[in-house]
Design an enzyme around this catalytic site. Structure first.
Site, short mmCIF file in Angstrom:
data_model
loop_
_atom_site.label_atom_id
_atom_site.label_comp_id
_atom_site.label_asym_id
_atom_site.label_seq_id
_atom_site.Cartn_x
_atom_site.Cartn_y
_atom_site.Cartn_z
N LYS A 150 42.21 0.81 -12.81
CA LYS A 150 43.03 0.83 -11.61
C LYS A 150 42.26 1.59 -10.53
O LYS A 150 41.29 2.29 -10.82
CB LYS A 150 44.38 1.50 -11.88
N ASP B 291 48.46 -2.49 -1.69
CA ASP B 291 49.36 -1.94 -2.72
C ASP B 291 50.74 -2.59 -2.61
O ASP B 291 51.73 -1.95 -2.21
CB ASP B 291 49.44 -0.42 -2.57
N HIS C 75 -8.57 -6.00 1.18
CA HIS C 75 -9.67 -5.04 1.28
C HIS C 75 -9.47 -3.97 0.21
O HIS C 75 -8.34 -3.56 -0.08
CB HIS C 75 -9.67 -4.40 2.67
N ASN C 76 -10.57 -3.52 -0.40
CA ASN C 76 -10.47 -2.51 -1.46
C ASN C 76 -9.37 -2.89 -2.46
O ASN C 76 -8.51 -2.08 -2.81
CB ASN C 76 -10.17 -1.12 -0.88
N GLU D 213 -11.74 -8.11 -3.00
CA GLU D 213 -12.99 -7.37 -2.85
C GLU D 213 -13.31 -6.59 -4.12
O GLU D 213 -12.42 -6.01 -4.75
CB GLU D 213 -12.89 -6.39 -1.67
N ASP E 69 -15.97 -3.63 -5.19
CA ASP E 69 -17.01 -2.65 -4.86
C ASP E 69 -17.70 -2.26 -6.16
O ASP E 69 -17.13 -1.55 -7.00
CB ASP E 69 -16.38 -1.41 -4.22
N HIS F 185 -14.22 3.17 -5.36
CA HIS F 185 -14.61 3.43 -3.98
C HIS F 185 -15.68 4.51 -3.99
O HIS F 185 -15.38 5.69 -4.20
CB HIS F 185 -13.40 3.86 -3.15
N GLU G 56 -19.21 -6.25 -2.95
CA GLU G 56 -19.91 -5.19 -2.24
C GLU G 56 -20.82 -4.55 -3.29
O GLU G 56 -20.37 -3.78 -4.14
CB GLU G 56 -18.92 -4.19 -1.67
N LYS H 208 -24.83 -11.36 -0.94
CA LYS H 208 -26.18 -11.62 -0.43
C LYS H 208 -26.85 -12.70 -1.28
O LYS H 208 -26.57 -12.85 -2.47
CB LYS H 208 -27.01 -10.34 -0.47
N TYR I 244 19.43 4.05 12.28
CA TYR I 244 19.23 4.85 13.50
C TYR I 244 19.36 6.34 13.20
O TYR I 244 20.25 6.78 12.46
CB TYR I 244 20.25 4.45 14.56
#
Length: 757
Positions: A161, A191, A312-313, A342, A344, A357, A391, A442, A706
């Site tokens: 209830k 009610d 990236h990375n 990527e 590395d 990295h 890389e 490369k 907000y």
């Protein structure tokens, strides 16, 4: 099944799975071995709770005997030793008894070992079934599911209830703050028995009052001209007049057949209000054009004619100074349709190349483990080609090992020679490259030599280092490097259509750069070219690939704005996928259509070598297709709380509509905020935007909480291309900062994109 029945009887809300053997297995629960390290492996009990959306797990910590997590928080369940933890801390013989629960966001995986192979399979299949069931619930079912659970939580004494005090507690849970007078009025209205408590049909009535959608009532009543219901003709009138759809009576009948929930109305070929609301929450009623949810673009153009979702990375889970590297990061990027990742690569101490990295405290992972993960997950979300951007900082010996790992693990999927029997003059298409891996790096010689088996190249030849690799070394050691490296022929030969070269200016590129030779640009240099030499950049990118990467100074792995680079035709705009940000929201929205394939065909004026398009200085041309976009922000439903730990915390939502694209189109408009109502706030505010180049524009809806004293908090957002908008009354789903869907939450808007006068 009525809401009051479910609440009063404590019925489980598992739509379509009642009595299911897999559901019963999870509800019964069982003991699993939880793995954290070599020395921390402990038996813990796990079971699905009665709400069918929360997993309870036993805890031996002194301050808490148990803890829970939501099914909604699970990204995936993976059978086997697929996580780094299980691979590191368990033996190979346990492969078929292991499984992992992968969570959304940055929460750590839950690595588990079952008592048998059969038990592990049962846990995985059962969890996947419940996850799928929850994700496939209709909007109404999700609302019922959520409200039911909030009601159960508010029922403090479990008497089935609801007292006035419990009603107030419940309203707080669903993100509504009301004063005592209003709460008493609402309670008294429900009610009917004057008992001082709501039960049975009174709870049902309360639920109907709570979930009533006045704005839907107004729209429905306007078109329900057949015994207060919508006939097929009434629905057709709505679709043509309001939704601006070129549909027929047969299309309206199909919608009734598909979404009407009342069988009696369906037999009369009519649509009730519930059926109408059901339609508005389905793909046909959402803001994203459903025709764009699948691959709809021409995928037979050269590769350079497409924007390519790029990371990236990719190996990083967090920042690039001390954050963890993980194969999981590759999996997550690939599952989000990233098509260029990527790697590395550095020398490992035991002779095996590693990825991390360089010159930082980020953790290290084996190159071969990354390639295995890429192989496994590359084409689960999209079948279109994946580019591996290398890389390379490795010695010759470990470069040879890199080539060996890629060749043996990727097999025939690795593109090791040009397509066809003759030297190509342009890129193959994504369609031709389906299911293939391309290596970017490369190369010692020209691609023509791939057709001359007798040609030999000295592997000890020094060549210029990749721009990004050289930048990393220079940034780390604070001094200029020679930017020379030795390249192993075995690795060089795997670079076919993505040979890395240093950019020497647009004139040099026009005269000397081959189509398969591509340059990488640091964000600052690319932004300068896009601003000062925009048209040259556009023309350069018609038949050559350009890759953009973040500045090394972004140690926190923050992101740059990809939009100016897309408007200049750059294909591979690499972002840090691991970092929630506005920029990643834009990337996710940009690649949302076209089947989330990770490929988006560029507009015709970005595929024309003679194009005069300049995004910074707009002149007359086919790109100018002036549109006026009218947006009415009507309402929102079931916005989540920001501070879930504080029950009295209620959001004050506002909505911001943003346009991103060429500089002339950038704009933003914002509603007022609604105090203390995250459940069903209503604004009815109108905005107008002028859009010059709609083919390069994105529309972003942002909902914030907000705060007058500090920065607003993000509640949810949704971004999509202007060209994928549907006109008319539309629901807008909302995503978290991590890009995950927020169950049940949505905006309701009216959209009208018309030719500008």
């Amino acid at each position: 099944v009525s809401m009051s029945y479910c609440f009063a009887r404590g019925k489980r809300k598992a739509h379509g799975l009642e009595g299911d053997a897999d559901l019963q297995f999870l509800l019964a629960g069982g003991e699993l071995l939880k793995v954290r390290s070599n020395s921390w492996k402990k038996n813990r009990t796990f079971k699905l709770q009665e709400d069918c959306r929360t997993i309870w797990q036993e805890s031996r910590k002194a301050m808490r005997s148990s803890q829970t997590f939501s099914i909604d928080d699970i990204e995936a369940v993976r059978l086997g030793r697929q996580s780094e933890g299980l691979q590191k801390y368990t033996e190979e013989a346990l492969e078929d008894r292991c499984f992992s629960i992968i969570f959304k966001g940055r929460r750590k995986n839950l690595d588990l070992i079952a008592s048998s192979k059969e038990d592990a399979c049962k846990w995985v299949t059962s969890l996947e079934k419940v996850i799928t069931n929850l994700r496939n619930l209709s909007s109404k079912q999700k609302t019922e599911h959520w409200i039911y659970n909030c009601m159960r939580n508010a029922d403090k004494n479990s008497d089935n209830k609801m007292s006035l005090k419990e009603l107030k507690h419940f309203l707080h849970q669903i993100n509504i703050e009301v004063d005592d007078e209003y709460a008493q009025m609402l309670f008294a209205k429900c009610d009917k028995s004057k008992s001082g408590q709501l039960e049975g049909s009174e709870i049902e009535y309360f639920y109907k009052l709570l979930t009533a959608r006045e704005e839907i009532d107004v729209i429905y009543d306007k078109y329900a001209q057949t015994n207060r219901q919508m006939s097929a003709k009434d629905l057709l009138s709505f679709l043509q007049n309001e939704q601006q759809e070129g549909v027929s009576l047969d299309d309206a009948l199909k919608l009734i057949e598909k979404y009407e929930v009342d069988n009696a109305a369906k037999e009369k070929q009519q649509m009730t209000k519930d059926g109408f609301l059901m339609y508005l929450h389905q793909p046909e009623g959402m803001i994203l054009n459903p025709a764009h949810k699948d691959v709809y673009q021409d995928m037979t153009q050269p590769l350079s004619h497409y924007f390519i979702s790029s990371s990236h990375n990719t190996y990083l889970m967090e920042d690039q100074l001390k954050g963890p590297s993980s194969t999981e990061a590759y999996i997550r990027a690939l599952m989000k349709s990233c098509r260029c990742v990527e790697l590395d690569c550095w020398d490992g101490s035991d002779g095996e190349p590693i990825i991390y990295h360089g010159y930082t405290l980020t953790s290290k992972i084996l190159f071969k483990d990354v390639i295995k993960a890429i192989k496994e997950y590359a084409f689960k979300t999209s079948e279109y080609p994946v580019i591996l951007s290398l890389e390379n900082h490795c010695s010759l010996e470990q470069q040879k090992l890199m080539a060996k790992h890629m060749t043996s693990i990727l097999g025939d999927a690795l593109l090791a020679k040009p397509l066809g029997d003759e030297m190509p003059t342009t890129f193959p298409s994504p369609e031709e490259l389906k299911g293939r891996f391309l290596i970017k790096g490369k190369r010692l010689n020209k691609l023509e030599e791939a057709f001359s088996p007798s040609s030999t190249t000295d592997e000890n030849e020094s060549i210029s280092e990749d721009d990004e690799a050289a930048d990393m070394v220079e940034d780390a050691e604070k001094k200029p490097k020679s930017k020379k490296m030795k390249l192993a022929k075995e690795l060089s030969d795997l670079v076919i259509y993505c040979k890395s070269v240093h950019f020497q200016g647009f004139e040099h590129a026009r005269e000397s750069q081959e189509f398969y030779e591509m340059s990488s640009f640091k964000e600052g240099k690319a932004e300068k070219l896009a601003e000062e030499s925009a048209n040259e950049f556009v023309c350069h990118n018609v038949d050559k690939l350009s890759r953009i990467y973040p500045a090394g100074s972004r140690a926190d792995s923050s992101n740059y704005n990809p939009v100016p680079l897309w408007t200049a035709g750059c294909q591979i705009v690499a972002l840090n996928f691991q970092t929630p940000s506005d920029e990643m929201d834009l990337n996710q929205g940009w690649f949302l259509p076209n089947g989330m394939s990770g490929y988006l065909m560029k507009p015709e004026f970005l595929r024309d070598r003679a194009s005069e398009f300049n995004p910074v200085n707009l002149t007359k041309g086919k790109w100018l297709q002036h549109k006026t976009l009218h947006v009415m922000v009507i309402s929102a439903q079931q916005l989540p709380k920001i501070n879930k730990k504080k029950e009295s915390s209620i959001v004050d939502p506002l909505v911001r509509v943003e346009i991103h694209g060429v500089p002339a189109d950038a704009a933003s408009r914002e509603t007022d905020y609604i105090e203390d109502n995250g459940f069903n706030p209503m604004w009815n505010e109108n905005f107008q935007f002028d859009v010059c180049v709609p083919e390069l524009a994105l529309v972003r809806f942002v909902v914030e909480d907000y705060d007058s004293t500090s920065q607003n908090d993000l509640i949810g957002q949704y971004t999509l291309p202007f060209t994928s908008l549907q006109n008319g009354y539309r629901h807008v789903p909302l995503l978290t900062k991590n890009g995950d869907i927020i169950p049940s939450a949505a905006l309701f808007v009216h959209i009208m994109a018309v030719e500008a006068e």
